[in-house]
Design a protein around this motif. Sequence first.
Motif, PDB file in Angstrom:
ATOM      1  N   HIS A   1       6.984  -2.581   9.266  1.00  0.00           N
ATOM      2  CA  HIS A   1       5.659  -2.778   9.871  1.00  0.00           C
ATOM      3  C   HIS A   1       5.611  -4.058  10.678  1.00  0.00           C
ATOM      4  O   HIS A   1       4.669  -4.824  10.579  1.00  0.00           O
ATOM      5  CB  HIS A   1       4.560  -2.836   8.820  1.00  0.00           C
ATOM      6  CG  HIS A   1       4.456  -1.576   8.047  1.00  0.00           C
ATOM      7  ND1 HIS A   1       3.364  -1.232   7.333  1.00  0.00           N
ATOM      8  CD2 HIS A   1       5.321  -0.576   7.894  1.00  0.00           C
ATOM      9  CE1 HIS A   1       3.558  -0.072   6.762  1.00  0.00           C
ATOM     10  NE2 HIS A   1       4.747   0.342   7.089  1.00  0.00           N
TER      11      HIS A   1
ATOM     12  N   SER B   1      -8.722  -0.683   8.386  1.00  0.00           N
ATOM     13  CA  SER B   1      -7.460  -1.191   7.868  1.00  0.00           C
ATOM     14  C   SER B   1      -6.898  -0.270   6.787  1.00  0.00           C
ATOM     15  O   SER B   1      -5.699   0.018   6.759  1.00  0.00           O
ATOM     16  CB  SER B   1      -7.670  -2.582   7.294  1.00  0.00           C
ATOM     17  OG  SER B   1      -6.593  -2.937   6.496  1.00  0.00           O
ATOM     18  N   HIS B   2      -7.775   0.195   5.897  1.00  0.00           N
ATOM     19  CA  HIS B   2      -7.290   1.084   4.841  1.00  0.00           C
ATOM     20  C   HIS B   2      -6.822   2.416   5.424  1.00  0.00           C
ATOM     21  O   HIS B   2      -5.894   3.029   4.906  1.00  0.00           O
ATOM     22  CB  HIS B   2      -8.374   1.299   3.790  1.00  0.00           C
ATOM     23  CG  HIS B   2      -8.584   0.098   2.918  1.00  0.00           C
ATOM     24  ND1 HIS B   2      -7.701  -0.946   2.881  1.00  0.00           N
ATOM     25  CD2 HIS B   2      -9.575  -0.224   2.047  1.00  0.00           C
ATOM     26  CE1 HIS B   2      -8.131  -1.867   2.032  1.00  0.00           C
ATOM     27  NE2 HIS B   2      -9.276  -1.449   1.518  1.00  0.00           N
TER      28      HIS B   2
ATOM     29  N   SER C   1      -3.479   1.784   6.663  1.00  0.00           N
ATOM     30  CA  SER C   1      -2.537   1.648   5.560  1.00  0.00           C
ATOM     31  C   SER C   1      -2.210   3.016   4.973  1.00  0.00           C
ATOM     32  O   SER C   1      -1.054   3.281   4.632  1.00  0.00           O
ATOM     33  CB  SER C   1      -3.128   0.696   4.541  1.00  0.00           C
ATOM     34  OG  SER C   1      -3.084   1.235   3.280  1.00  0.00           O
TER      35      SER C   1
ATOM     36  N   CYS D   1       0.213   4.573   7.528  1.00  0.00           N
ATOM     37  CA  CYS D   1       1.556   4.003   7.545  1.00  0.00           C
ATOM     38  C   CYS D   1       2.308   4.333   6.277  1.00  0.00           C
ATOM     39  O   CYS D   1       3.493   4.616   6.298  1.00  0.00           O
ATOM     40  CB  CYS D   1       1.488   2.501   7.728  1.00  0.00           C
ATOM     41  SG  CYS D   1       1.023   2.092   9.394  1.00  0.00           S
ATOM     42  N   MET D   2       1.602   4.306   5.155  1.00  0.00           N
ATOM     43  CA  MET D   2       2.299   4.603   3.911  1.00  0.00           C
ATOM     44  C   MET D   2       2.791   6.048   3.906  1.00  0.00           C
ATOM     45  O   MET D   2       3.931   6.318   3.546  1.00  0.00           O
ATOM     46  CB  MET D   2       1.377   4.372   2.725  1.00  0.00           C
ATOM     47  CG  MET D   2       2.053   4.656   1.412  1.00  0.00           C
ATOM     48  SD  MET D   2       1.122   3.998   0.056  1.00  0.00           S
ATOM     49  CE  MET D   2       1.972   4.762  -1.309  1.00  0.00           C
TER      50      MET D   2
ATOM     51  N   TYR E   1      -2.217   2.657  -3.898  1.00  0.00           N
ATOM     52  CA  TYR E   1      -2.688   3.622  -2.902  1.00  0.00           C
ATOM     53  C   TYR E   1      -4.100   4.090  -3.250  1.00  0.00           C
ATOM     54  O   TYR E   1      -4.993   4.134  -2.405  1.00  0.00           O
ATOM     55  CB  TYR E   1      -1.693   4.791  -2.849  1.00  0.00           C
ATOM     56  CG  TYR E   1      -2.190   6.028  -2.168  1.00  0.00           C
ATOM     57  CD1 TYR E   1      -2.190   6.111  -0.779  1.00  0.00           C
ATOM     58  CD2 TYR E   1      -2.645   7.112  -2.894  1.00  0.00           C
ATOM     59  CE1 TYR E   1      -2.645   7.245  -0.141  1.00  0.00           C
ATOM     60  CE2 TYR E   1      -3.096   8.245  -2.276  1.00  0.00           C
ATOM     61  CZ  TYR E   1      -3.100   8.315  -0.902  1.00  0.00           C
ATOM     62  OH  TYR E   1      -3.559   9.442  -0.278  1.00  0.00           O
TER      63      TYR E   1
ATOM     64  N   ARG F   1      -6.985   1.719  -2.521  1.00  0.00           N
ATOM     65  CA  ARG F   1      -7.387   1.713  -1.105  1.00  0.00           C
ATOM     66  C   ARG F   1      -8.255   2.928  -0.799  1.00  0.00           C
ATOM     67  O   ARG F   1      -9.271   2.814  -0.114  1.00  0.00           O
ATOM     68  CB  ARG F   1      -6.162   1.715  -0.205  1.00  0.00           C
ATOM     69  CG  ARG F   1      -5.413   0.442  -0.315  1.00  0.00           C
ATOM     70  CD  ARG F   1      -4.647   0.088   0.924  1.00  0.00           C
ATOM     71  NE  ARG F   1      -4.115  -1.236   0.717  1.00  0.00           N
ATOM     72  CZ  ARG F   1      -3.033  -1.491  -0.003  1.00  0.00           C
ATOM     73  NH1 ARG F   1      -2.336  -0.507  -0.508  1.00  0.00           N
ATOM     74  NH2 ARG F   1      -2.637  -2.717  -0.196  1.00  0.00           N
TER      75      ARG F   1
ATOM     76  N   ARG G   1      -6.626  -7.292   2.937  1.00  0.00           N
ATOM     77  CA  ARG G   1      -5.452  -7.327   2.082  1.00  0.00           C
ATOM     78  C   ARG G   1      -5.540  -8.352   0.970  1.00  0.00           C
ATOM     79  O   ARG G   1      -4.554  -8.618   0.311  1.00  0.00           O
ATOM     80  CB  ARG G   1      -4.224  -7.593   2.934  1.00  0.00           C
ATOM     81  CG  ARG G   1      -3.746  -6.375   3.611  1.00  0.00           C
ATOM     82  CD  ARG G   1      -2.908  -6.664   4.809  1.00  0.00           C
ATOM     83  NE  ARG G   1      -2.653  -5.407   5.479  1.00  0.00           N
ATOM     84  CZ  ARG G   1      -3.574  -4.778   6.198  1.00  0.00           C
ATOM     85  NH1 ARG G   1      -4.746  -5.305   6.371  1.00  0.00           N
ATOM     86  NH2 ARG G   1      -3.309  -3.620   6.745  1.00  0.00           N
TER      87      ARG G   1
ATOM     88  N   CYS H   1      -1.000 -12.137   2.633  1.00  0.00           N
ATOM     89  CA  CYS H   1       0.248 -11.382   2.770  1.00  0.00           C
ATOM     90  C   CYS H   1       1.470 -12.195   2.399  1.00  0.00           C
ATOM     91  O   CYS H   1       2.472 -11.642   1.945  1.00  0.00           O
ATOM     92  CB  CYS H   1       0.381 -10.852   4.192  1.00  0.00           C
ATOM     93  SG  CYS H   1      -0.939  -9.731   4.615  1.00  0.00           S
TER      94      CYS H   1
ATOM     95  N   SER I   1       3.186   0.342   0.052  1.00  0.00           N
ATOM     96  CA  SER I   1       1.986   0.321  -0.774  1.00  0.00           C
ATOM     97  C   SER I   1       1.456  -1.097  -0.935  1.00  0.00           C
ATOM     98  O   SER I   1       0.274  -1.288  -1.162  1.00  0.00           O
ATOM     99  CB  SER I   1       2.262   0.946  -2.140  1.00  0.00           C
ATOM    100  OG  SER I   1       3.089   0.098  -2.892  1.00  0.00           O
TER     101      SER I   1
ATOM    102  N   ASP J   1       1.485  -3.103   1.536  1.00  0.00           N
ATOM    103  CA  ASP J   1       0.713  -3.096   2.768  1.00  0.00           C
ATOM    104  C   ASP J   1       0.490  -4.500   3.318  1.00  0.00           C
ATOM    105  O   ASP J   1      -0.625  -4.957   3.453  1.00  0.00           O
ATOM    106  CB  ASP J   1      -0.641  -2.407   2.507  1.00  0.00           C
ATOM    107  CG  ASP J   1      -1.455  -2.259   3.781  1.00  0.00           C
ATOM    108  OD1 ASP J   1      -0.830  -2.066   4.823  1.00  0.00           O
ATOM    109  OD2 ASP J   1      -2.677  -2.342   3.702  1.00  0.00           O
TER     110      ASP J   1
END
Lengths: 196, 544, 360
Positions: free
Chosen positions: B195, B285-286, B289, B292-293, B433, B436, B485, B509, B534, B536
């Motif tokens: 990412h 954002s979620h 995520s 992407c996950m 997961y 979120r 996050r 992060c 996950s 993220d």
Amino acid sequence: MKKEDFKDNEYIDKLVEELNASGANVVVGSIDRLINWGRANSLWPLCFGTSCCAIEFMHLGAARHDMARFGFEVARNSPRQADYIMVQGTIVHRMAPVLVRLYEQMAEPKYVIACGGCTVSGGPFKGSYCVVEGIDKILPVDVYVPGCPPRPEAMFYGLMQLQRKMKVERFFGGVNRQEKIKDFLAKHPEKAEAMK
Amino acid sequence: MVDLKEKIGKLCAAATFEDGEVLRVCVDAKDWRALAEQLKNDAELNFDYLVAVIGCDWKETLGCVYELTSTATRAMLEVKVTTADRENPMLPSVSDLWKVALLQEREVFDFYGIKFIGHPDMRRLFLRNDWVGYPLRKDYDANPEINPIRLNLEENEDDSVTYVEENGKVVEKKYKLFEPEDYVVNFGPQHPSTHGVMRLRTLIDGETVSRVVPMPGYIHRGIEKLCESHSYPQTLMYTDRMDYMSAHQNRHCLCLCIEKALGIQVPRRAQIIRVMMDELMRLSSHLLSYGCMTMDMGATTAFFYGFREREQILDIFDKTCGARMSLHYNVIGGVVADIHPDFIKDVRELCAIMPERLKEYHKLFTGNVIAQTRTKGVGVITKEEAINYGITGPSARATGYSCDVRKHSPYAIYDELKFDEVLETAGDSFARYMVRMREIEQCVSLLEQLCDLLEKEEGNEICAKVPKLIKLPVGHWFQQVEASRGAFGVYIESDGGKNPYRMHFNSPCLNLIGVVDLSCSGYKIADLITITASLDYVIPDIDR
Amino acid sequence: MNIFDFSVATNWLDNLLQSVMPGWAATVIECVIIGVLLLAVYSVLALFYIFYERKLCAWFQCRLGPMRVGPWGILQSFADMFKILIKELIRLENIDRFLFALAPYLVIVASMLSFAVLPWGKGLQIIDFNIGVFFMIAASSIGVLGILLAGWSSNNKYTLIGAMRSGAQMISYELSVGLSIMTMVVLAGTMSITGLVEAQADGWFIFKGHIPAVIAFIIYLIAATGETNRGPFDLPEAEHELTAGYHTEYSGIHFGFFYLAEYLNLFIVSGIASLMFLGGWMPFHVPGWEGFNGIMDYIPSVVWFLGKAFFVSFIIIWFKWSFPRVRIDQLLALEWKYLMPIGLFNLVLMTLVVVYGLHF
């Protein structure tokens, strides 16, 4: 899009003029045209995003904008198989050698798009101690797409400009590897021994 | 509640105190280690969560500010540790007490050259290992000839060093991170599922991951240094580019911090709009995520579904803020422009379709047997580890650790709103997961309440009166908000000028990559991808 | 059965050639014609499949897919082909040059060989010998060698992991594919491909063999997806784990070969599925409905075969795009703990069914 719809045509016009001036024979010319049609319509990007622009690039691929319509969607993760590298996001000192290496790993003919303010000039991070202020300092850039981040529409515009450029280039005696090696050797005669 | 001053005065006689919004204890380097052990282990104090380690250069002295919190009592404390030695500054490491310091101390070393005695891995974190000088020191020479763009790859990456105290003397011990026969695979910096440009040097044994050494810094842009040369309103723009998935929250945080210092009261309408934007951002954002996950795990179609709704949110942003991503909407004192006339209607429409769409997501991915077997029980983090490694946000709430800043120290109008803090207990990838996904539901319910509140405030002002030239009084402030996050913190130290003397962004992060090794060791390569997805994290938020 | 028999055309050509030249020359010319045709069909089909998958996945993902190159983007894969033909082949240092160059050809030859035995239509088959099924299984498993060599010779850690994964995966799933095909061979009582198709004239095997045939069909679909390295079993090239897996280091047309072979393998497994379970080129007949059967016969046999193959491919593409990828240990557990025991049991079941005549 029609020619009038594009903003900056001087560069392309100059390329066309150069091409006409040197002349090409009919057979090579038409094969060139066929190959260029193929190349321009099958631009496979290398997934290379460092920051915000990468998210907009994802949107470019997502359903609303859908770059698959142009045949751009086969994003390759291996630089060997990609046609152009769209540098999305700031390049910093630590990343610079990695980016150059990625570029060198790509197969000819290859293109570079500087996407976003950071890659064009350093953007908002100009003046920082470790930001490369414009990737044209380390790579030959074909298309600049300004914006922070550029909207997907702007990215399309940049990609279509790249397509136009490819279509007027000459493949034989132009952009393939053999020619680049010749150019390189003309500039650096001392390397000739090593190339063999 | 114990009297902190009295208690700490007893523990460490040499400590001096400064009163502020949070009590600040000043100690010298030699007393710090003993005090730290007491602060962590004393049953009454119990400061188990180290929020931030903020390096600083006070011209005569170098040192760190430690922001501490007790998760049990929610008491807060600041400790300022200084050393007068500028040539070879050294502080005792607290990385064995609070694991979160493992990365944060390396950051301080990278920026200020302060070596931490007892830290197991004292390498540079963000800058190249052949970098000359320490950029955040006030006497740093920024001449580009000293540090030109080097196009050779870094050498001696495996060399690490640790400083240990033996018989009263500090000894340097060099060692190699990996043995020559180790099979080390680089995930990144150019890798599709990091990412961004994160580099995970992964020691693998067949398909099993034995150790992960994260190497950030491939997008370190020196934001904290840049802020020192900008005026306060100018610094705001960097917040949108750190964690671009929580642009609003980050900017909100910096605005809150500056407003706190200036004593500005933000109009209620502006506060509501800010909170709405925060929640929309969290929602988007979620969704990213989720996308992407699922894509990292191979379910590409789910990615497109997540992005479909994201486009809708970006449209709302586009109408009101004039941009899709770097939004620049909050300003000191309020928001920059009034909302678009369609704003409330659009948000209500979004709230109306989300429950339906969530069902679709669950149908497509959550219920899938492959998805379940690949995420359940994978990458387990316990509650104690989460606190010790300082992780926050959805990843920490999946362990059952209640750490929502919106609940514990409400800012803006969060104390008026009804919402649940989503908690799961399993601590694995699936729990992360699910947190979120459930937070998306909470976002929708919050947005609905906020729409009602905003309608009542129709036509009121959106920005307080702010002086033309913003100068903060001498002092220091720390503010946290709940970003997408986790807890995002801003620390400002001012010398009374128009530019900040020191501005530090405490990003969630950075702490998240601290747990990558912990949570991935012993699992398969494919699990490494699942776990990092996950967790993220957003890379520019780590590197700043 | 009044479906058009292509052997009329081929026999005519054969007789024509035999009459104007000696027998050996006729055979040589026929071989050349077949070779050229095979290559042409192979590449056109691969290009079609690339387009087919891109359009299909766009459809699953609420997108449009290729639109700009030619009407509805149908020329997209031709553009890709021109591009990939002229891309540079990068010379790498520190690799095993010979094996590196050999690997893509092995992959493409393997898929070409198994492609050659598919029954395209009535009388439209290159070779028809009594162990056709056996040959097909044998030829298709050469491909794994190419992938292993590609990963090994590239001298890259990602490719090596990809190659090792593909070795473990393809060899395991080969078993289940073999077992489910064996089950159908038991039902048909022949290994000849024509024999298999002819045996389904009065009903496709999936109907005739009822329960064991359906089980075999499902096992075959899963295992064949595994064998062709497609999602959710695309571990050897798992994009998000190993960048591009075993073909990370390949560029230009060498990569193109892997790319083509991947799509062609999809067609081949779908073709085998339609041959084994869905009656090959046999039209859909319902006993007793003479009028209906007559109409079905009007559809040419090639269309039947391709239609069935595309249908099976559709299912495989469908679950590729919807399912997440499995993990290597889960992948092997699925094969050795579930698919293979069920397959073995199913083989016994089918034998009993055939022995006691319980099938239709």
